[in-house]
Design a protein around this motif. Structure first.
Motif, short mmCIF file in Angstrom:
data_model
loop_
_atom_site.label_atom_id
_atom_site.label_comp_id
_atom_site.label_asym_id
_atom_site.label_seq_id
_atom_site.Cartn_x
_atom_site.Cartn_y
_atom_site.Cartn_z
N ASP A 74 2.84 -5.21 3.16
CA ASP A 74 1.95 -6.24 2.63
C ASP A 74 0.52 -5.78 2.89
OD1 ASP A 74 0.19 -8.32 2.31
OD2 ASP A 74 1.51 -9.84 3.18
N SER A 75 -0.20 -5.44 1.83
CA SER A 75 -1.53 -4.88 2.02
C SER A 75 -2.63 -5.92 1.92
CB SER A 75 -1.76 -3.72 1.05
OG SER A 75 -1.62 -4.17 -0.28
N GLY A 76 -2.24 -7.18 1.98
CA GLY A 76 -3.23 -8.23 2.20
C GLY A 76 -4.00 -8.65 0.98
N SER A 126 3.90 -0.88 9.99
CA SER A 126 3.90 -0.98 8.52
C SER A 126 4.31 -2.37 8.06
CB SER A 126 4.82 0.06 7.90
OG SER A 126 6.18 -0.34 8.05
N ARG A 147 10.27 1.85 3.43
CA ARG A 147 10.11 1.80 4.88
C ARG A 147 11.38 1.32 5.56
NH1 ARG A 147 6.53 3.94 8.45
NH2 ARG A 147 4.57 4.22 7.38
N ARG A 163 -12.08 -0.69 11.10
CA ARG A 163 -11.86 -0.68 9.66
C ARG A 163 -12.83 0.35 9.07
NH1 ARG A 163 -10.72 -4.79 5.82
NH2 ARG A 163 -10.74 -6.41 7.38
N PRO A 164 -12.32 1.39 8.44
CA PRO A 164 -13.22 2.43 7.94
C PRO A 164 -14.07 1.90 6.79
CG PRO A 164 -10.91 3.07 7.69
CD PRO A 164 -10.94 1.63 8.07
N MET A 165 -15.23 2.45 6.67
CA MET A 165 -16.07 2.13 5.52
C MET A 165 -15.56 2.93 4.33
SD MET A 165 -18.38 0.13 6.69
CE MET A 165 -19.78 0.19 5.57
N PRO A 166 -15.79 2.45 3.10
CA PRO A 166 -15.47 3.28 1.94
C PRO A 166 -16.19 4.62 2.07
CG PRO A 166 -16.03 1.06 1.25
CD PRO A 166 -16.30 1.14 2.72
N GLU A 167 -15.51 5.67 1.67
CA GLU A 167 -16.03 7.03 1.89
C GLU A 167 -17.48 7.19 1.46
OE1 GLU A 167 -14.41 9.47 3.36
OE2 GLU A 167 -12.49 8.41 3.54
N VAL A 176 3.01 2.65 2.83
CA VAL A 176 2.20 2.64 4.05
C VAL A 176 2.22 1.25 4.68
CG1 VAL A 176 -0.12 2.97 4.99
CG2 VAL A 176 0.73 4.49 3.19
N GLU A 177 2.02 0.24 3.86
CA GLU A 177 2.07 -1.15 4.34
C GLU A 177 2.92 -1.96 3.38
OE1 GLU A 177 -2.07 -2.67 6.29
OE2 GLU A 177 -2.14 -2.12 4.19
N ARG A 224 0.84 -1.19 0.00
CA ARG A 224 0.00 0.00 0.00
C ARG A 224 0.88 1.25 0.00
NH1 ARG A 224 -5.34 1.13 1.82
NH2 ARG A 224 -5.46 -1.04 2.47
N ARG A 271 -5.35 -14.23 8.09
CA ARG A 271 -6.73 -13.78 8.35
C ARG A 271 -7.19 -14.20 9.74
NH1 ARG A 271 -7.61 -15.17 2.83
NH2 ARG A 271 -8.23 -17.28 3.37
N PRO A 283 1.49 -7.72 8.29
CA PRO A 283 0.64 -7.91 7.12
C PRO A 283 -0.80 -7.46 7.38
CG PRO A 283 2.06 -9.81 7.42
CD PRO A 283 2.24 -8.94 8.62
N HIS A 284 -1.38 -6.87 6.36
CA HIS A 284 -2.68 -6.22 6.47
C HIS A 284 -3.75 -7.10 7.10
CE1 HIS A 284 -5.78 -3.32 5.15
NE2 HIS A 284 -6.53 -4.40 5.01
N ASP A 285 -3.75 -8.36 6.76
CA ASP A 285 -4.86 -9.21 7.20
C ASP A 285 -4.78 -9.60 8.67
OD1 ASP A 285 -6.09 -9.15 4.72
OD2 ASP A 285 -4.92 -10.84 3.98
N PHE A 344 -4.78 5.37 7.40
CA PHE A 344 -4.19 5.27 6.07
C PHE A 344 -4.27 3.85 5.53
CE2 PHE A 344 -2.60 9.38 7.09
CZ PHE A 344 -2.44 10.00 5.86
N ALA A 345 -4.05 2.90 6.42
CA ALA A 345 -3.97 1.51 5.96
C ALA A 345 -5.35 0.85 5.94
CB ALA A 345 -3.03 0.72 6.86
N GLU A 346 -6.35 1.55 6.41
CA GLU A 346 -7.73 1.05 6.40
C GLU A 346 -7.83 -0.32 7.03
OE1 GLU A 346 -9.87 2.78 2.74
OE2 GLU A 346 -7.95 2.10 1.97
N ARG A 347 -7.41 -0.37 8.27
CA ARG A 347 -7.46 -1.65 8.99
C ARG A 347 -7.73 -1.38 10.46
NH1 ARG A 347 -1.32 -3.90 8.60
NH2 ARG A 347 -2.06 -5.38 10.14
N ARG A 375 -8.71 -0.39 -1.85
CA ARG A 375 -8.89 0.75 -2.72
C ARG A 375 -8.14 0.54 -4.02
NH1 ARG A 375 -11.19 5.15 -0.44
NH2 ARG A 375 -10.92 5.04 1.81
N THR A 434 -4.54 6.72 0.04
CA THR A 434 -3.59 5.66 -0.26
C THR A 434 -4.20 4.71 -1.28
OG1 THR A 434 -4.45 4.10 1.40
CG2 THR A 434 -2.77 5.67 2.14
#
Lengths: 426, 426
Positions: free
Chosen positions: A27-29, B77, A311, B398-402, A24-25, A2, B56, B80-82, B112-115, A35, A43
């Motif tokens: 590994d963004s999964g 950073s 990073r 985790r944010p919702m899409p805008e 930013v990340e 990301r 996950r 991993p995202h998951d 920023f990373a939406e997690r 997005r 991002t």
């Protein structure tokens, strides 16, 4: 991976320089709920599949000079599996044949990792013969060997990459103590080339930090000593054209960079340590709209330069003040002597170098050697002579599953046809 | 990720300790043409899909104490995202509230990373109240707060992880300057838990190297000063039972480790720096077949301990000799006082500590505090009191899409049901 979106983009003709984007990340999964690049958020996440599809087409060239085995092994372990490894070594062959050790490391690694690689020694007379035969005698010095600079190693790497049939080439320095940083650079190349969304994309890395020993502790400084100066004068050059001061260029000296071969085969390359900053100069000269261009197709498209701040810290050997001064002078010489360099910038460079005691008042900085684009090489001739005469050439094959192997693979370069390109590599 | 196969495995009852496996490639590429774990080759590649499916279900706990913001951001950073992030901080709150800065870093990163992420301060009176209410008053000191050790932070992290509904928990120290190493640890957890192929798997990391400043240069030493001693006595213990000397245990002090919650919720945890070595001791006591076990289901299965040697160097702050001695004494105390420790090993530990000047001749090493398993907690009560009283608790959503968000999400912990578990986290 990301990345931040770039905050803005500066244009120099067809060259679009995007402001530095932070990772930013690493590994963004998974792909669900990420997005896309065209979403409006701050991002964007580049999917694993998009990254893999570039990696399958990416050659990673490792210019190497007298690194320890452990460090080289670490670098190799960080290059994503799907990339093709090309090692171009300028290591000592006497009294100890360090290249033989390096080639052995590559072979051992590839045996365990079940992947292919190519290695060649820069000072192999067979390599010089191949370059001469293929139409680039400029690369060969009076001693009959390829000149020993880093730019020359990069050019050799690109020539080998162009034989692989892959579409992209990236570079990572061999003196890197952090394998995880190598992974990041390669992922950033793939993500950036994907985001560039042009056949003529380039990605350049700015190190997140460059740790130095200072007073017995490690200090994570933001910018190298040479980069700061190179970037300043490159930005000055861009700013003089646009009339607006800018700091957009953050990667003038980026040893870590990648580009499409469609672009790379058209670019002239400078020798020594001028190689990286000269890439900006050559883009401005060829695609900046100031001088005549031979490539109207590129001018009609865009040449996106994606700059990514990594990073990971960049831990490497400190090569000392002398090295830094050499790099800096070569870089500034490349800018100074460019046809697109405006008189104000030229005067500023001269003034800086005089103040540094590098040149006398009224003297010009030394001219760096510039080579023609790799695209001029008669690539089939290059391959023929290389196979016949380059005794240092090693090609490691992707091994067959044990149960299927009947004979050991031949230790010679294969020639496969894909459209009209001659291939080596897998 | 591609790993060497372990060369051999030592058994201690149901505990199967696999010899150290090196990481061959950090990214082993696409799935086509990879070796499976049961192939006969020297290495095996764990597919991205297998790794993602563990991620996950993986909570990464970051115990943290007074690290700089930049370092924490780097660590985040690299996760991993998951994976779900859980920060357990024991940082100073006066004169500057460092925890507030840390929580802000987590929130900014997650935006920023939406997690999602969860953070809590170890010395929050509300956390102590929750642990006491849920049935673990042992964790609370005379001052009414949770004891300040690292083992205690790990226990809190596991309790929070058990609320998330995920199946695995892993730990990474916050004082790590190399984000790429964090990625490697997390990928190694996932790969190792996959290869463990048991509901009771554990993965422990041995750092590829631990760089130290020595005579003005960086020296990449192989093993920490404390690890060498801990491993020696743990191996002695295993060897005394089997009658064969062994060096199988290479990760006695591994701060970087992960395990299934099915196993974790059954394990007793030691306080302070005894936490990591005590994990081996507890496995031997509960599943070693020497003492009575309360868990015949685990005994009927296996408890694989997968040990992985990372590629990345581990750059962290040097906490000094005093810290090392403290760690060492706590680790050896945990081994010494175990019911499975044979008299020969006990005598050897005593002799070593006397020679080091830590205890007098005839004295025993200090006894480390051991807590009951997290599984004894009344987890719904723990959550209720935590939500009501722990003012330091932060949960980032985790944010919702805008385009879809209509109101800001509530800043309170959700309770979702999945079978009988109470969840927080996403």
């Amino acid at each position: 991976m990301r990345l931040e979106h770039p905050h803005r983009t500066e244009r120099f003709g067809a060259v679009h320089i995007r402001e530095l984007q932070r990772v930013v990340e690493l590994d963004s999964g998974e792909e669900r709920m990420v997005r896309r690049a065209d979403d409006l958020g701050p991002t964007c996440s580049v999917s694993t599949e998009a990254i893999r599809s570039i990696e399958r087409d990416l050659v990673i060239v490792v210019p190497c000079m007298n690194e320890t085995r452990k460090v080289i092994e670490g670098v190799l372990s960080g290059i994503p599996h799907d990339c093709l490894i090309v090692l171009v070594s300028n290591s000592d062959r006497h009294p100890v044949d360090r290249y033989a050790m390096e080639a052995e490391s590559v072979e051992q690694f590839c045996r365990f990792a079940e992947r292919p690689a190519i290695a060649v020694h820069q000072r192999d007379p067979g390599l010089a013969a191949a370059l001469r035969a293929a139409g680039m005698p400029e690369m060969v010095a009076e001693d009959g060997l390829v000149r020993p600079g880093k730019g020359e190693a990069m050019l050799v790497g690109m020539a080998l990459a162009s034989l692989s049939g892959r579409r992209y080439v990236g570079y990572v320095d061999a003196d890197n103590y952090v394998p995880g940083a190598i992974v990041e650079y390669c992922k950033a190349y793939a993500a950036g080339l994907h985001l560039a969304a042009s056949p003529f994309g380039m990605v350049r890395i700015s190190w997140g930090s460059k740790p130095k020993l200072r007073d017995g502790r490690v200090f994570y400084s933001r910018q190298g000593r040479s980069s700061e100066v190179t970037n300043r004068f490159l930005n000055r050059l861009v700013g003089e054209y646009s009339g607006f001061g800018t700091e957009v260029i953050a990667t003038g000296n980026a040893g870590e960079h990648a580009l499409s071969l469609e672009l790379g085969l058209r670019m002239r390359m400078a020798g020594g340590f001028a190689a990286e900053p000269y890439q900006f100069i050559d883009l401005f000269e060829q695609f900046g709209g100031v001088l005549e261009t031979a490539h109207t197709d590129v001018m009609a498209a865009t040449v996106p330069v994606v700059q990514i701040e990594s990073r990971n810290p960049h831990f490497h050997d400190d090569k000392g003040e002398h090295h830094v001064h050499g790099m800096r002078t070569q870089a500034l010489g490349a800018i100074y002597h460019s046809q697109v360099c405006l008189p104000e910038v030229r005067a500023a460079i001269q003034e800086f170098l005089v103040a540094e005691g590098v040149v006398g008042p009224g003297d010009e900085p030394p001219v760096e050697r510039v080579y023609p684009p790799v695209g001029v090489l008669a690539i089939d001739l290059f391959l023929d002579v290389l196979r016949a005469e380059a005794t240092s050439l090693r090609q490691v094959w992707r091994p067959m599953p044990e149960g299927l192997r009947t004979t050991l693979p031949e230790q010679s370069l294969p020639v496969r046809e894909r459209s009209v390109t001659v291939h080596i590599g897998e």
